[in-house]
Design a protein around this motif. Structure first.
Motif, PDB file in Angstrom:
ATOM      1  N   LEU A 198      -1.313   2.576  -6.517  1.00 23.77           N
ATOM      2  CA  LEU A 198      -0.316   2.070  -5.568  1.00 23.77           C
ATOM      3  C   LEU A 198       0.256   0.711  -5.961  1.00 23.77           C
ATOM      4  O   LEU A 198       1.444   0.454  -5.787  1.00 23.77           O
ATOM      5  CB  LEU A 198      -0.940   1.978  -4.160  1.00 23.77           C
ATOM      6  CG  LEU A 198      -1.296   3.316  -3.499  1.00 23.77           C
ATOM      7  CD1 LEU A 198      -2.051   3.069  -2.203  1.00 23.77           C
ATOM      8  CD2 LEU A 198      -0.032   4.123  -3.229  1.00 23.77           C
ATOM      9  N   GLU A 249       1.747   7.215 -11.286  1.00 27.76           N
ATOM     10  CA  GLU A 249       0.719   7.780 -10.406  1.00 27.76           C
ATOM     11  C   GLU A 249      -0.685   7.395 -10.854  1.00 27.76           C
ATOM     12  O   GLU A 249      -1.539   7.039 -10.041  1.00 27.76           O
ATOM     13  CB  GLU A 249       0.860   9.309 -10.372  1.00 27.76           C
ATOM     14  CG  GLU A 249      -0.089   9.984  -9.389  1.00 27.76           C
ATOM     15  CD  GLU A 249       0.131  11.484  -9.325  1.00 27.76           C
ATOM     16  OE1 GLU A 249      -0.411  12.117  -8.405  1.00 27.76           O
ATOM     17  OE2 GLU A 249       0.848  12.025 -10.192  1.00 27.76           O
ATOM     18  N   SER A 273       0.815  -1.212   0.000  1.00 29.48           N
ATOM     19  CA  SER A 273       0.000   0.000   0.000  1.00 29.48           C
ATOM     20  C   SER A 273       0.855   1.271   0.000  1.00 29.48           C
ATOM     21  O   SER A 273       1.868   1.349  -0.676  1.00 29.48           O
ATOM     22  CB  SER A 273      -0.962  -0.027   1.182  1.00 29.48           C
ATOM     23  OG  SER A 273      -1.943   0.998   1.065  1.00 29.48           O
ATOM     24  N   LYS A 274       0.465   2.266   0.814  1.00 20.67           N
ATOM     25  CA  LYS A 274       1.113   3.579   0.777  1.00 20.67           C
ATOM     26  C   LYS A 274       2.553   3.554   1.295  1.00 20.67           C
ATOM     27  O   LYS A 274       3.301   4.512   1.093  1.00 20.67           O
ATOM     28  CB  LYS A 274       0.306   4.586   1.596  1.00 20.67           C
ATOM     29  CG  LYS A 274      -1.059   4.901   1.005  1.00 20.67           C
ATOM     30  CD  LYS A 274      -1.812   5.890   1.877  1.00 20.67           C
ATOM     31  CE  LYS A 274      -3.182   6.192   1.283  1.00 20.67           C
ATOM     32  NZ  LYS A 274      -3.954   7.137   2.129  1.00 20.67           N
ATOM     33  N   LYS A 275       2.941   2.462   1.954  1.00 25.43           N
ATOM     34  CA  LYS A 275       4.282   2.414   2.532  1.00 25.43           C
ATOM     35  C   LYS A 275       5.355   1.967   1.534  1.00 25.43           C
ATOM     36  O   LYS A 275       6.507   1.746   1.909  1.00 25.43           O
ATOM     37  CB  LYS A 275       4.296   1.497   3.761  1.00 25.43           C
ATOM     38  CG  LYS A 275       3.659   2.137   5.000  1.00 25.43           C
ATOM     39  CD  LYS A 275       4.058   1.384   6.256  1.00 25.43           C
ATOM     40  CE  LYS A 275       3.622   2.131   7.519  1.00 25.43           C
ATOM     41  NZ  LYS A 275       4.067   1.448   8.749  1.00 25.43           N
ATOM     42  N   TRP A 276       4.973   1.829   0.250  1.00 23.75           N
ATOM     43  CA  TRP A 276       5.951   1.349  -0.732  1.00 23.75           C
ATOM     44  C   TRP A 276       7.162   2.271  -0.832  1.00 23.75           C
ATOM     45  O   TRP A 276       8.296   1.821  -1.010  1.00 23.75           O
ATOM     46  CB  TRP A 276       5.295   1.154  -2.099  1.00 23.75           C
ATOM     47  CG  TRP A 276       4.930   2.411  -2.838  1.00 23.75           C
ATOM     48  CD1 TRP A 276       3.763   3.099  -2.770  1.00 23.75           C
ATOM     49  CD2 TRP A 276       5.757   3.132  -3.761  1.00 23.75           C
ATOM     50  NE1 TRP A 276       3.795   4.206  -3.583  1.00 23.75           N
ATOM     51  CE2 TRP A 276       5.006   4.248  -4.212  1.00 23.75           C
ATOM     52  CE3 TRP A 276       7.050   2.953  -4.258  1.00 23.75           C
ATOM     53  CZ2 TRP A 276       5.509   5.174  -5.124  1.00 23.75           C
ATOM     54  CZ3 TRP A 276       7.549   3.867  -5.165  1.00 23.75           C
ATOM     55  CH2 TRP A 276       6.792   4.965  -5.594  1.00 23.75           C
ATOM     56  N   LYS A 277       6.924   3.576  -0.687  1.00 25.88           N
ATOM     57  CA  LYS A 277       8.030   4.534  -0.767  1.00 25.88           C
ATOM     58  C   LYS A 277       9.004   4.352   0.398  1.00 25.88           C
ATOM     59  O   LYS A 277      10.227   4.409   0.229  1.00 25.88           O
ATOM     60  CB  LYS A 277       7.493   5.972  -0.752  1.00 25.88           C
ATOM     61  CG  LYS A 277       7.214   6.556  -2.120  1.00 25.88           C
ATOM     62  CD  LYS A 277       6.941   8.040  -1.961  1.00 25.88           C
ATOM     63  CE  LYS A 277       6.805   8.709  -3.304  1.00 25.88           C
ATOM     64  NZ  LYS A 277       6.643  10.172  -3.158  1.00 25.88           N
TER      65      LYS A 277
END
Length: 307
Positions: free
Chosen positions: A257, A253, A223-227
């Motif tokens: 995700l 983008e 999810s959003k923690k890929w970065k």
């Protein structure tokens, strides 16, 4: 002409697969109701690897013509077709197919011969001329919609993957049925990393290379923690140094995700090769509090629920 047309870019090709191992006859396995989903999953994931997207190329039909398994492909974007051709030309698609078949069929290595044709053109002879190959594929318009059997197999695979990624508490009977599709890769002597094992939560694990299954699960669940995971991996991976991660975020983008996470790990795997090990990924996940995902990649949830 291909470039001047305002119509969508659509083309078709046939991928011929033949196992050179007599004990692994691909057409017979595909004709088996028990093994068909396993072979289909391997095909689907390898094709996704070749284009960098699960929707990069469509399978319209799989023909069994002993000793060949023939897959009719449909491309809806020129760039996806170009990526596929490069993957095919460099041998990456063949290796990916072999790995996915080995994983899905829970067997040893699956040696493959591959051929690619568009109409009467044998593309293997002209692979260096990428534009010519694209023209040949573009000229061949698909003559069918996806086969009903393909549609059903697609539904089954999506349902299975959704189940795997959203439900960590798999019931015992479900877990045993997943094992045939999710066996870990057997370690291969030629690709063993220097660090043969690593410790996670007090247990010792083989430090294998990251598998296509790991890749898919990571992309679905991080999810959003890929970065954040990417920032951890970049400490020992030049290909992820700034501004690589921000560039990936911008480039993918629109795809969301899943695709951003998928491309991040793909960049890591492609740049690190045999050094793209599960230990490095687990350490990055642990560093960012993603212990549950780490446990899932190591099969801890499944083994606990099935015991």
């Amino acid at each position: 002409k291909m470039a001047g047309s305002s119509a969508p870019w659509i083309g078709s090709a046939y991928l011929f697969l033949q196992s050179t191992c007599k004990t692994i006859p691909l057409p017979a396995l595909y004709e088996s109701s028990q093994k068909k989903p396993c072979v289909f999953k391997a095909l689907k994931l390898a094709l996704a690897d070749s284009t960098g997207s699960v929707n990069g190329v469509d399978m319209l039909k799989v023909h069994c013509s002993h000793p060949h398994l023939i897959v009719q492909l449909k491309f809806c974007k020129q760039e996806n077709c170009r990526r596929f051709l490069r993957s095919y030309r460099e041998g990456a698609l063949q290796k990916s197919l072999q790995s996915h078949l080995q994983l899905s069929l829970a067997t040893t290595t699956v040696p493959l011969k591959v051929e690619l044709k568009a109409g009467s053109e044998h593309l293997d002879k002209v692979l260096k001329d990428e534009d010519h190959c694209l023209e040949c594929i573009y000229r061949e318009k698909p003559d069918r919609l996806p086969d009903e059997e393909i549609t059903e197999l697609e539904k089954g695979l999506k349902s299975l993957m959704l189940h795997q990624s959203t439900n960590n508490n798999v019931a015992g009977k479900d877990c045993s049925s997943l094992k045939s599709l999710s066996q870990p890769y057997p370690p291969q002597g030629s690709s063993l990393p220097t660090q043969l094992t690593f410790i996670f939560q007090g247990q010792q694990f083989d430090n294998r290379t990251i598998t296509p299954d790991d890749h898919q699960r990571f992309a679905k669940s991080v999810s959003k923690k890929w970065k954040q995971v990417g920032r951890s991996l970049q400490k020992s991976c030049r290909a992820l140094r700034d501004p690589a991660i921000d560039n990936l975020a911008l480039e993918y983008e629109r795809e969301g995700l899943y695709e951003q996470a998928y491309q991040l790990l793909l960049r890591f795997i492609q740049s690190e090769g045999k050094r793209a090990t599960i230990a490095r990924l687990i350490a990055a996940l642990e560093e960012n509090g993603l212990v549950s995902l780490a446990e899932e990649l190591l099969g801890l949830h499944c083994s606990e629920d099935c015991s």
